[in-house]
Design a protein around this motif. Structure first.
Motif, PDB file in Angstrom:
ATOM      1  N   LEU A  33       0.847  -1.185   0.000  1.00  0.00           N
ATOM      2  CA  LEU A  33       0.000   0.000   0.000  1.00  0.00           C
ATOM      3  C   LEU A  33       0.884   1.237   0.000  1.00  0.00           C
ATOM      4  N   SER A  34       0.380   2.303  -0.582  1.00  0.00           N
ATOM      5  CA  SER A  34       1.137   3.555  -0.540  1.00  0.00           C
ATOM      6  C   SER A  34       0.167   4.715  -0.483  1.00  0.00           C
ATOM      7  N   GLY A  35       0.710   5.884  -0.202  1.00  0.00           N
ATOM      8  CA  GLY A  35      -0.076   7.107  -0.209  1.00  0.00           C
ATOM      9  C   GLY A  35      -1.236   7.086   0.759  1.00  0.00           C
ATOM     10  N   ASP A  36      -2.401   7.546   0.272  1.00  0.00           N
ATOM     11  CA  ASP A  36      -3.590   7.662   1.104  1.00  0.00           C
ATOM     12  C   ASP A  36      -4.052   6.310   1.639  1.00  0.00           C
ATOM     13  N   ALA A  37      -3.792   5.238   0.893  1.00  0.00           N
ATOM     14  CA  ALA A  37      -4.214   3.901   1.345  1.00  0.00           C
ATOM     15  C   ALA A  37      -3.553   3.534   2.670  1.00  0.00           C
ATOM     16  N   VAL A  38      -2.305   3.926   2.872  1.00  0.00           N
ATOM     17  CA  VAL A  38      -1.618   3.625   4.138  1.00  0.00           C
ATOM     18  C   VAL A  38      -2.306   4.356   5.287  1.00  0.00           C
ATOM     19  N   ARG A  39      -2.569   5.645   5.112  1.00  0.00           N
ATOM     20  CA  ARG A  39      -3.232   6.426   6.164  1.00  0.00           C
ATOM     21  C   ARG A  39      -4.605   5.843   6.490  1.00  0.00           C
ATOM     22  N   ARG A  40      -5.361   5.486   5.461  1.00  0.00           N
ATOM     23  CA  ARG A  40      -6.701   4.935   5.692  1.00  0.00           C
ATOM     24  C   ARG A  40      -6.629   3.554   6.328  1.00  0.00           C
ATOM     25  N   TYR A  41      -5.662   2.745   5.912  1.00  0.00           N
ATOM     26  CA  TYR A  41      -5.498   1.408   6.480  1.00  0.00           C
ATOM     27  C   TYR A  41      -5.246   1.507   7.980  1.00  0.00           C
ATOM     28  N   VAL A  42      -4.305   2.354   8.359  1.00  0.00           N
ATOM     29  CA  VAL A  42      -3.935   2.494   9.767  1.00  0.00           C
ATOM     30  C   VAL A  42      -5.016   3.216  10.560  1.00  0.00           C
TER      31      VAL A  42
END
Length: 100
Positions: A33-42
């Motif tokens: 995952l990268s970018g916004d997906a990382v923030r949303r995942y966490v």
């Protein structure tokens, strides 16, 4: 020019035990995952964490005596629903039927 590591799809078999016993079939996939997906995942997608160490140790100990009984204690693997078109694109076996 920077080259990326080759990607591979397939089965992962890893079993570490102190005695020789049949390893359960293990399959895994790693997704980056990268970018916004990382923030949303966490921040959004993870809703809880549960420590299952003691349960896995119990199943590991059971596997010494009865690999079949230990495997029956593990969660059932379910195919991920994907279209036949996507399965062909990523060289995967067809997944579970997609419910509409």
């Amino acid at each position: 020019m920077r080259r990326s590591a080759p990607r591979s799809f397939g089965r992962s078999r890893r079993c570490t035990t102190t005695r020789r016993s049949r390893c359960p079939e293990v399959r895994s996939i790693q997704v980056g995952l990268s970018g916004d997906a990382v923030r949303r995942y966490v921040g959004e997608w993870i809703t809880s964490l549960e420590d299952v160490t003691a349960e896995m140790q119990r199943i590991r100990d059971l596997a010494v005596e009865s690999p079949e009984a230990a495997e029956a204690e593990l969660p059932r693997e379910r195919p991920y629903p994907i279209t036949d078109e996507l399965a062909a694109q990523i060289a995967a076996t067809a997944g579970a039927p997609i419910q509409t």
